[in-house]
Design an enzyme around this catalytic site. Structure first.
Site, PDB file in Angstrom:
ATOM      1  N   CYS A  10     -19.205 -31.509  22.626  1.00 33.81           N
ATOM      2  CA  CYS A  10     -17.755 -31.353  22.748  1.00 33.81           C
ATOM      3  C   CYS A  10     -17.458 -30.137  23.652  1.00 33.81           C
ATOM      4  O   CYS A  10     -18.352 -29.352  23.973  1.00 33.81           O
ATOM      5  CB  CYS A  10     -17.139 -31.122  21.372  1.00 33.81           C
ATOM      6  SG  CYS A  10     -17.928 -29.786  20.481  1.00 33.81           S
ATOM      7  N   CYS A  13     -18.684 -26.742  22.483  1.00 34.52           N
ATOM      8  CA  CYS A  13     -20.120 -26.464  22.561  1.00 34.52           C
ATOM      9  C   CYS A  13     -20.474 -26.035  23.983  1.00 34.52           C
ATOM     10  O   CYS A  13     -21.292 -25.129  24.180  1.00 34.52           O
ATOM     11  CB  CYS A  13     -20.927 -27.694  22.184  1.00 34.52           C
ATOM     12  SG  CYS A  13     -20.230 -28.616  20.808  1.00 34.52           S
TER      13      CYS A  13
END
Lengths: 80, 357
Positions: A10, A13
């Site tokens: 995502c 991250c």
């Protein structure tokens, strides 16, 4: 030192990984490898339930938020 | 340098900045309407009696108002939530039976910081630690349904009694839906790797407790910083929905005749709630985008139960979360999840329409 960024890819991250690299460069640490852990079962094995997670030498330091580069540098320094 | 990086390091510094920030927020909120009056009507010279001018005024005023409310609510809740972690919540739920477990899970779902992007690791983490699937689902339903933004905005728009009814209804749906799904023996519809964790529940709880310790080590400055990051992140995500919501609300407010909604979604239409939920479930928006619509529709005489059902169906079920959950839940369970939650929301809509009529 092995640094792992836990998360399924995502946006958060990706941001955490960038902050880790920035922190390493700023503190002049060269003997660290940065790995991404994207498999859900692997992430779960660290016991965290919200991503992204930051793991330094198999210790979970952060989960569920994105610390900025300065904070990551502090966390890494204290984990050494 | 961002605002977050400029924050002072000391406690008294943080205190001083907080006082200034609260004063600025209160000032902006109380001057909001007068500021747009002055700018649009006095400075630019628009005629306040024309439809376009008053629609523009409504758009600017309402967007500013909701953006300010969001900033305040998200920051306060963001800071409070640094004291709770989802890992600690799991430790509380571990070993709880169905029933009591569903009630606790729904309550904790409201309090625990949780983003739907973490739905999969949360599901694996709960089930892997031995929390029953129905109890886990109660948590996953309550978390988006009774979220602080929906409740805070409803409170400022309609008062605390409507907000409290919303909370009670949302918790009831999460408890009952989780319990019903748990009774259906849904283990066969969960991807097998979730049920065979690589670590034992005891190990998971140990790591979870260690991870929970992360929360208690935070300094006040870091908590404020996390709150600000939360504001930036959520506002950055919801602003397009907010603008669209306010624009649609403004159009309904100014152009759609009252008898249109009275005829199609008024108290006399027995299908009003069904229609609202049928529109709300596939609609991908959030509480910030839905509230301006709800406010405008309430103004046009659409009954409160129908509107709360619409709000709930918008926030509770979203396609992106379903796609994520598909990694751990098989289609029949996803279908049952959507169906049970939708039925609960519809029931709440009719119940509130009957009570409030």
């Amino acid at each position: 030192m092995i640094i792992k960024v836990l998360g399924s890819g995502c946006a958060n991250c990706v941001r955490l990984e960038a902050n880790v690299k920035e922190a390493l460069a700023a503190s002049g640490i060269v003997d660290a490898t940065v790995e991404k852990v994207t498999d859900y079962a692997d992430i779960a094995a660290y016991g965290i339930m919200s991503t992204p997670g930051l793991v330094v030498d198999d210790r979970v330091l952060v989960s569920g938020r994105v610390p900025d580069a300065a904070e990551v540098a502090q966390l890494i320094a204290s984990a050494r | 340098m961002t605002i977050v990086e400029r924050l002072p390091e000391t406690k008294s510094g943080i205190g001083a900045v907080s006082v200034v920030a609260v004063a600025a927020w209160v000032g902006a909120y109380s001057l909001n309407e007068r500021m747009w009056d002055w700018l649009l009507y006095d400075r630019i010279g628009l005629d306040a009696d024309t439809r376009v001018a008053s629609a523009l005024h409504f758009f600017l005023y309402d967007t500013t108002k909701i953006a300010l409310l969001l900033t305040g609510i998200i920051f306060v809740v963001g800071v409070l939530r640094t004291f709770i972690t989802i890992e600690r919540t799991r430790a509380l739920l571990g070993g709880k039976r169905e029933g009591v477990g569903n009630v606790m899970a729904a309550g904790l779902g409201v309090a625990t910081p949780f983003c739907s992007c973490s739905a999969v690791p949360a599901f694996i983490g709960f089930v892997g630690a031995g929390v029953p699937i129905g109890v886990t689902l109660s948590f996953l339903i309550a978390s988006p349904l009774v979220n602080e933004i929906a409740v805070g905005l409803l409170w400022t728009a309609f008062g605390w009694n409507i907000a409290l009814m919303y909370i009670a209804a949302g918790l009831t749906i999460a408890i009952v839906a989780g319990w019903v799904l748990g009774r259906m023996g849904v283990e066969r519809w969960v991807e097998p790797f979730v049920l065979r964790p690589r670590t034992t529940p005891q190990n998971l709880l140990a790591t979870a407790n260690a991870a929970a310790g992360i929360g208690s080590r935070l300094t006040p400055q870091l908590r404020v910083r996390i709150g600000l990051q939360e504001v930036r992140e959520i506002l950055g995500k919801v602003w397009p929905y907010l603008l669209v919501g306010v624009a649609l609300g403004g159009i309904i407010h100014g152009w759609v005749p009252s008898d249109f909604f009275a005829a199609h979604a008024g108290p006399d239409n027995p299908f009003g709630v069904l229609v609202a939920v049928a529109i709300g479930v596939p609609l991908y928006s959030n509480a910030a985008g839905a509230l301006p619509l709800v406010e405008a529709l309430a103004d046009k005489g659409v009954p409160m139960g129908t509107l709360l059902a619409f709000m709930m169906s918008v926030v509770a079920l979203s396609l992106p979360e379903m796609i994520l959950l598909k990694r751990v839940l098989k289609l029949p369970l996803l279908g049952a999840y959507t169906a049970v939650v939708s039925v609960g929301i519809i029931a709440v809509g009719y119940l509130f329409n009957a009570i409030l009529a």
